[in-house]
Enzyme design. Structure first.
Site, short mmCIF file in Angstrom:
data_model
loop_
_atom_site.label_atom_id
_atom_site.label_comp_id
_atom_site.label_asym_id
_atom_site.label_seq_id
_atom_site.Cartn_x
_atom_site.Cartn_y
_atom_site.Cartn_z
N ASN A 7 1.02 -1.41 0.05
CA ASN A 7 -0.16 -0.55 0.01
C ASN A 7 1.26 1.22 0.01
O ASN A 7 1.61 1.41 1.00
CB ASN A 7 -0.95 0.36 1.22
CG ASN A 7 -1.76 1.15 1.72
OD1 ASN A 7 -1.74 2.11 0.53
ND2 ASN A 7 -2.40 1.15 2.42
N ARG A 91 -3.03 -2.15 -3.09
CA ARG A 91 -3.69 -1.13 -3.25
C ARG A 91 -4.13 -0.13 -3.92
O ARG A 91 -2.84 1.04 -4.62
CB ARG A 91 -4.09 -0.88 -1.98
CG ARG A 91 -5.22 0.71 -1.47
CD ARG A 91 -4.94 1.21 -0.27
NE ARG A 91 -6.34 2.52 -0.08
CZ ARG A 91 -5.52 3.54 0.85
NH1 ARG A 91 -4.31 3.71 1.21
NH2 ARG A 91 -6.58 4.19 0.37
N HIS A 180 -12.78 3.73 -0.02
CA HIS A 180 -12.55 2.78 1.44
C HIS A 180 -13.17 1.34 0.71
O HIS A 180 -14.14 0.76 1.43
CB HIS A 180 -13.79 3.78 1.76
CG HIS A 180 -12.37 4.71 3.03
ND1 HIS A 180 -13.33 5.27 3.44
CD2 HIS A 180 -11.17 5.19 2.98
CE1 HIS A 180 -12.35 6.43 3.82
NE2 HIS A 180 -11.17 5.51 4.06
N ARG A 241 -10.19 16.56 7.15
CA ARG A 241 -11.25 17.27 5.61
C ARG A 241 -12.11 17.70 5.64
O ARG A 241 -13.10 16.91 6.68
CB ARG A 241 -11.31 15.79 4.65
CG ARG A 241 -9.86 15.65 3.76
CD ARG A 241 -10.14 14.69 2.99
NE ARG A 241 -9.19 13.21 3.78
CZ ARG A 241 -9.43 11.77 3.13
NH1 ARG A 241 -9.98 11.54 2.78
NH2 ARG A 241 -8.37 10.99 3.77
N ASP A 283 -6.93 14.26 15.38
CA ASP A 283 -7.04 12.50 16.01
C ASP A 283 -8.07 12.59 17.31
O ASP A 283 -7.86 14.47 18.17
CB ASP A 283 -5.22 12.09 16.74
CG ASP A 283 -5.01 11.08 16.90
OD1 ASP A 283 -6.82 10.86 18.17
OD2 ASP A 283 -4.95 10.56 17.06
N GLY A 331 -10.50 3.02 12.63
CA GLY A 331 -10.29 3.77 14.09
C GLY A 331 -11.10 4.42 15.47
O GLY A 331 -11.40 3.74 16.21
N ILE A 332 -11.72 5.36 15.09
CA ILE A 332 -12.94 5.69 15.26
C ILE A 332 -14.33 5.08 15.96
O ILE A 332 -14.53 4.24 16.84
CB ILE A 332 -13.55 6.88 15.02
CG1 ILE A 332 -12.03 8.21 15.21
CG2 ILE A 332 -14.72 8.05 16.24
CD1 ILE A 332 -12.04 9.30 13.99
N ASN A 335 -12.90 2.29 18.24
CA ASN A 335 -12.96 2.43 19.18
C ASN A 335 -13.35 3.54 20.07
O ASN A 335 -12.69 3.26 21.37
CB ASN A 335 -11.09 2.66 18.94
CG ASN A 335 -10.26 1.85 18.86
OD1 ASN A 335 -10.23 0.00 19.62
ND2 ASN A 335 -9.99 2.55 17.36
N GLU A 384 -7.96 -4.00 4.78
CA GLU A 384 -8.31 -4.02 3.73
C GLU A 384 -6.95 -4.55 3.17
O GLU A 384 -7.02 -5.46 2.58
CB GLU A 384 -8.06 -2.18 4.11
CG GLU A 384 -9.49 -1.79 3.69
CD GLU A 384 -9.02 0.05 4.36
OE1 GLU A 384 -8.64 0.29 5.53
OE2 GLU A 384 -8.93 0.91 2.97
P1 AMP Z 1 -7.15 5.21 10.87
O1 AMP Z 1 -8.08 6.13 9.64
O2 AMP Z 1 -8.50 3.94 11.00
O3 AMP Z 1 -6.41 4.41 11.54
O4 AMP Z 1 -8.03 5.79 12.69
C1 AMP Z 1 -7.46 6.78 12.81
C2 AMP Z 1 -8.07 7.72 13.76
O5 AMP Z 1 -9.01 6.67 14.56
C3 AMP Z 1 -7.62 8.88 15.10
O6 AMP Z 1 -8.55 9.88 14.91
C4 AMP Z 1 -7.89 7.85 15.97
O7 AMP Z 1 -7.81 8.78 17.07
C5 AMP Z 1 -8.68 7.19 16.09
N1 AMP Z 1 -8.83 6.75 17.59
C6 AMP Z 1 -7.96 5.23 17.61
N2 AMP Z 1 -7.87 5.18 18.77
C7 AMP Z 1 -9.21 5.32 18.95
C8 AMP Z 1 -9.84 5.44 21.06
N3 AMP Z 1 -9.74 4.36 21.48
N4 AMP Z 1 -10.56 6.46 20.69
C9 AMP Z 1 -11.01 7.65 19.89
N5 AMP Z 1 -10.35 7.52 18.63
C10 AMP Z 1 -9.18 6.07 18.71
#
Ligand code: AMP
Length: 406
Positions: A7, A91, A180, A241, A283, A331-332, A335, A384
């Site tokens: 990737n 990718r 995506h 974005r 983040d 990520g969000i 989690n 992915e």
């Molecule tokens: P990704 O692009 O899928 O790696 O996701 C990145 C996003 O996931 C960022 O905004 C991170 O802050 C968020 N993220 C990762 N771990 C957590 C968590 N435990 N709680 C809230 N957001 C998270």
């Protein structure tokens, strides 16, 4: 069959080597800051150990060669030689209208991917460099392209067209493509399989909430609509974005900043979203910390982020005349129970009922709605890389054939 998944981003290269007999990861790594002085390769051979190598990595070609060296290193590598790699899956971000499926790469495919550079100038050139470097260093090994856009090629014309003069579409391909796709497809299939129901029988919404965010309506097993557009700037609010705006904002901001459209689009791509509204970070973890500490703009950014997701869930449920399954991923999505709870709130009319305890439980893959909720809400981790490896195996078969004739 050992399958390498590559990737390439504009200044990075992520890779994973899979043993496809049992779909396990043998090694993975990240080459970061390609072209900068502090470039590095972080390599992890499962069961052997991790290593960080800092050397000059001026371009993707050197990054690919460092990756191959790490994989075949006698001390910390997992391969005796590059010949053990049966196929490489890449990718590729934009496949335009030409690709509604993954494809074994040949000269025609490369030409078509190059034609799509105009739609993804930040992404496709790096993907192309990655493919060309792998072809050089792994001669004869089949290479497969897996497109972020392919899954969304099933969108009907009245859904993907913009209401602008038709010739922009006809002559120049200006339309919604969506991105995506590999992630949406992976979690949709996984969710259906966990529920033991055919995907084609479910009206599903998949919400990929990472640094980039997109949301997709899936009906009859196909992508019906997705929030990203011609480029990955459209739709949900993201880390940096803007997502949806009135296009006239570009002209208004251009007048204020004395910038042309590209200058404003760069602000919408890099300085907007959670970062732009909060002034804190792109983040989500930082946004939560600041919001908890009373930062009002961080609180506002969080509210906007969740509201936009709710709005799309409502829109897509209406498009599909109902909703059976809602899936959160990335990520969000995977989690952040708070975002999931707010995004699912006030949906009594749809019959979404979250179970607080399930939503907050540490399990990675789970149902988070109550047993009597009309909509099953789930968290399904995306993968992915595994999806690309599966696609590569599907196209190349278990035994690596001779490379497609050029
Ligand atoms: P990704 O692009 O899928 O790696 O996701 C990145 C996003 O996931 C960022 O905004 C991170 O802050 C968020 N993220 C990762 N771990 C957590 C968590 N435990 N709680 C809230 N957001 C998270």
């Amino acid at each position: 069959m050992k399958t390498l998944v590559v990737n390439c981003g504009s200044s990075s290269l992520k890779y994973q080597l899979f043993n496809m007999e049992n779909e396990t990861v043998m090694a993975k790594g990240l080459v970061d800051r390609i072209g900068q002085e502090n470039a590095s390769l972080k390599h992890d051979s499962v069961g052997i150990g991790r290593i960080t190598i800092r050397s000059g990595i001026p371009d993707h070609s050197k990054a690919v060669s460092d990756m191959i060296n790490a994989l075949t290193d006698p001390e910390y590598g997992v391969l005796k030689s590059v010949d053990e790699i049966a196929a490489v899956g890449h990718r590729v971000v934009h496949g335009g209208e030409k690709f509604s499926d993954s494809v074994v790469i040949d000269n025609n495919v490369m030409a078509a991917v190059k034609d799509c550079v105009v739609y993804a100038p930040l992404h496709n050139p790096s993907n192309i460099m990655g493919i060309e470097s792998c072809e050089k260093l792994c001669p004869g090994v089949p290479q497969v392209a897996v497109f972020d856009t392919a899954f969304h090629q099933t969108m009907p014309k009245h859904v993907y067209l913009y209401a602008i003069p038709y010739e922009y579409y006809e002559k120049h391909g200006v339309r919604r493509y969506g991105f995506h796709g590999t992630s949406h497809q992976f979690v949709a299939n996984r969710a259906a399989s966990l529920l033991k129901k055919p995907l084609k029988d479910l009206r599903m919404i998949t919400a990929h909430l990472g640094n980039g965010c997109s949301i997709t309506a899936i009906k009859d097993g196909k992508s019906l609509e997705t929030s990203m557009g011609l480029t990955p700037l459209n739709g949900l609010m993201m880390g940096q974005r803007s997502g949806d705006i009135d296009p006239a904002v570009v002209a208004a901001m251009g007048d204020i900043e004395k910038l042309d459209a590209n200058g404003i689009v760069a602000i919408l791509n890099k300085k907007s979203g959670l970062l732009g509204v909060s002034g804190v970070s792109n983040d989500m973890r930082d946004i939560h910390k600041a919001a908890d500490a009373g930062n009002e703009r961080a609180q506002l950014a969080l509210k906007m982020f969740c509201y936009r997701i709710r709005k799309y869930i409502g829109t897509y449920a209406a498009s599909m005349n109902g909703l059976d399954v809602l899936v959160f991923t990335a990520g969000i999505g995977e989690n952040d129970p708070y975002v999931r709870e707010v995004a699912c709130s006030n949906f009594d009319f749809l019959g979404i009922e979250l179970d607080k305890k399930r939503n907050e439980s540490p399990e990675k893959e789970k149902i988070i709605s109550t047993d009597k909720s009309k909509v099953t809400v789930m968290v399904v981790p995306t993968n992915e890389e595994l999806m690309i490896a599966r696609e590569t195996r599907r196209l190349v078969g278990n035994n690596s054939p001779k490379k497609a004739k050029k």
